[in-house]
Design a protein around this motif. Structure first.
Motif, PDB file in Angstrom:
ATOM      1  N   LYS A  60      -4.349  10.270 -11.084  1.00 41.96           N
ATOM      2  CA  LYS A  60      -4.585  10.201 -12.527  1.00 41.96           C
ATOM      3  C   LYS A  60      -3.864   8.985 -13.086  1.00 41.96           C
ATOM      4  N   MET A  61      -4.583   8.181 -13.870  1.00 43.61           N
ATOM      5  CA  MET A  61      -3.994   6.981 -14.447  1.00 43.61           C
ATOM      6  C   MET A  61      -3.292   7.300 -15.766  1.00 43.61           C
ATOM      7  N   THR A 110       9.460   8.519 -10.169  1.00 45.32           N
ATOM      8  CA  THR A 110       8.830   8.968 -11.412  1.00 45.32           C
ATOM      9  C   THR A 110       7.362   8.576 -11.432  1.00 45.32           C
ATOM     10  N   ILE A 111       7.048   7.450 -10.798  1.00 42.70           N
ATOM     11  CA  ILE A 111       5.687   6.927 -10.692  1.00 42.70           C
ATOM     12  C   ILE A 111       5.313   6.889  -9.216  1.00 42.70           C
ATOM     13  N   ASP A 112       4.073   7.267  -8.887  1.00 43.69           N
ATOM     14  CA  ASP A 112       3.625   7.298  -7.496  1.00 43.69           C
ATOM     15  C   ASP A 112       2.887   6.029  -7.086  1.00 43.69           C
ATOM     16  N   PRO A 154      -0.373 -12.597 -12.099  1.00 43.12           N
ATOM     17  CA  PRO A 154      -1.032 -11.764 -11.093  1.00 43.12           C
ATOM     18  C   PRO A 154      -0.541 -10.315 -11.197  1.00 43.12           C
ATOM     19  N   LEU A 155      -1.412  -9.394 -10.864  1.00 41.17           N
ATOM     20  CA  LEU A 155      -1.063  -7.983 -10.820  1.00 41.17           C
ATOM     21  C   LEU A 155      -0.944  -7.536  -9.366  1.00 41.17           C
ATOM     22  N   ILE A 156      -0.208  -6.461  -9.145  1.00 37.91           N
ATOM     23  CA  ILE A 156      -0.008  -5.977  -7.778  1.00 37.91           C
ATOM     24  C   ILE A 156      -0.320  -4.485  -7.706  1.00 37.91           C
ATOM     25  N   PHE A 157      -1.191  -4.107  -6.779  1.00 33.96           N
ATOM     26  CA  PHE A 157      -1.520  -2.707  -6.517  1.00 33.96           C
ATOM     27  C   PHE A 157      -0.509  -2.176  -5.505  1.00 33.96           C
ATOM     28  N   VAL A 158       0.302  -1.211  -5.894  1.00 36.12           N
ATOM     29  CA  VAL A 158       1.346  -0.708  -5.004  1.00 36.12           C
ATOM     30  C   VAL A 158       1.390   0.819  -4.990  1.00 36.12           C
ATOM     31  N   VAL A 159       2.003   1.337  -3.925  1.00 37.82           N
ATOM     32  CA  VAL A 159       2.266   2.772  -3.785  1.00 37.82           C
ATOM     33  C   VAL A 159       3.743   2.948  -3.478  1.00 37.82           C
ATOM     34  N   SER A 160       4.344   3.956  -4.048  1.00 34.49           N
ATOM     35  CA  SER A 160       5.725   4.296  -3.723  1.00 34.49           C
ATOM     36  C   SER A 160       5.846   4.545  -2.222  1.00 34.49           C
ATOM     37  N   ARG A 219       0.481  10.114  -9.786  1.00 34.95           N
ATOM     38  CA  ARG A 219       0.525   9.422 -11.068  1.00 34.95           C
ATOM     39  C   ARG A 219       0.461   7.910 -10.877  1.00 34.95           C
ATOM     40  N   LEU A 220      -0.530   7.315 -11.507  1.00 31.33           N
ATOM     41  CA  LEU A 220      -0.754   5.867 -11.444  1.00 31.33           C
ATOM     42  C   LEU A 220      -0.420   5.252 -12.794  1.00 31.33           C
ATOM     43  N   SER A 221       0.472   4.290 -12.799  1.00 35.49           N
ATOM     44  CA  SER A 221       0.908   3.647 -14.046  1.00 35.49           C
ATOM     45  C   SER A 221       0.243   2.291 -14.247  1.00 35.49           C
TER      46      SER A 221
END
Length: 340
Positions: free
Chosen positions: A65-66, A88-90, A241-247, A32-34
């Motif tokens: 899935k976004m 809860t978010i991946d 700025p936005l940040i692309f992250v993974v749990s 799950r992508l938020s």
């Protein structure tokens, strides 16, 4: 002898399998992508592109899935980072503003008038400051991979053009749930009203609030001229700025090969997203500004002298938050901006 040969073959097969990337069957069916905004905005487009690239680069082993509108946390943007840490978010393409309540150092980008132009943003996100912030995030159960961009936040309202701080007096301005934004608008005489983006447009349409501050890409995509926002002032007081992250938990469950693929996908998607966020409003490209004006919106470009008046009025807020963000980090950021 035959048994020894069989054992040897089985051992060889096991070694070969262990060297291969993890199979799709070993992973979840969906991650799950938020994001806050959907794909009609650069932010959501960046998230969707990341998901596409991940599937492509991992040969379908990782399917993402976004979920736009921060729907995984009931639309409350400020809860997104906590949900990432809790599982809860991946994955997420998240806002430095929305995550700043949990990561105080991210308030750096919301210090009023720290960054005068895009070169200043790049000097921070692509330099030592950006690496320092990623190091901070890495201690908080997430793996930061790339910097995206929501852009400079410009102010709009339904009442009048804004040229000087006094023009803000009495205006009800929607802001995100950050104390720094509340204090900044208050310092200029405005009346800040905290609410989620989901609630903001109905509030503007019913005159529950007079205005808002957001990047022009958001103004244009959301067609804010249709909810009474007929006056826009380009003041570039903060950027997001936005940040692309993974749990971290999810990241550790993937093979090194897939980790590398997800990182490369993030870097590519982020670069494309930044270009999209700046399209029509940067350099010699002003097509978006022209389109906004064509909808009957008055667009005010502040002079440097006018900007200085706003900067002076918000300086006490800046100085207060330097201590909360961390003086060494702010000093490093100011030096990077000065050298850009």
């Amino acid at each position: 002898m035959k048994n020894l040969i069989r054992i040897g073959l089985l051992a060889s097969a096991a070694l070969v399998l262990s060297a291969l990337p993890a199979r799709a069957a070993d992973y979840r069916a969906e991650y799950r992508l938020s994001t806050v905004l959907p794909e009609s905005f650069p932010w959501g487009a960046g998230g969707l592109r990341w998901a596409e690239l991940i599937k492509e680069r991992t040969g379908g082993r990782i399917n993402v899935k976004m979920y736009p509108g921060t729907s995984l946390v009931g639309g409350d943007q400020t809860k997104e980072f906590t949900a990432l840490r809790q599982g809860t978010i991946d994955l997420a393409v998240g806002s430095t503003i929305n995550w700043s309540p949990q990561v105080r150092e991210l308030n750096l980008f919301a210090l009023p008038f720290l960054m005068p132009d895009y070169k200043a943003i790049d000097a921070l996100t692509k330099g030592e400051v950006g690496r320092d912030l990623f190091a901070v995030l890495a201690t908080k159960d997430v793996v930061p991979l790339a910097w995206g961009e929501n852009g400079f936040r410009e102010i709009s309202n339904s009442k009048r053009d804004i040229h000087v701080p006094d023009d803000l007096k009495g205006l009800k301005i929607r802001v995100v749930g950050s104390p720094l934004f509340v204090e900044t608008i208050s310092a200029l005489g405005g009346n800040p009203v905290q609410m989620s983006w989901a609630d903001a447009q109905p509030a503007m349409a019913t005159n529950a609030v007079d205005g808002q501050e957001n990047p022009l890409s958001v103004f244009a995509a959301a067609k804010l001229h249709t909810v009474g926002q007929k006056h826009v002032t380009l003041w570039g007081y903060v950027a997001d700025p936005l940040i692309f992250v993974v749990s971290r938990q999810v990241w550790d469950s993937w093979s090194p090969e897939d980790q590398r693929a997800v990182r490369e996908a993030a870097e590519q998607a982020a670069a494309e997203e930044v270009a999209l966020a700046r399209k029509g409003i940067s350099g010699n490209d002003d097509e978006m500004l022209k389109a906004i004006a064509a909808n009957g919106v008055s667009v005010v470009r502040l002079t440097e002298a006018e900007k200085q008046a706003f900067q002076k009025a918000t300086r006490p807020v800046f100085d207060k938050w330097v201590k909360l963000v961390g003086a060494p980090l702010v000093t490093k950021a100011e030096a990077a901006v000065a050298k850009r």
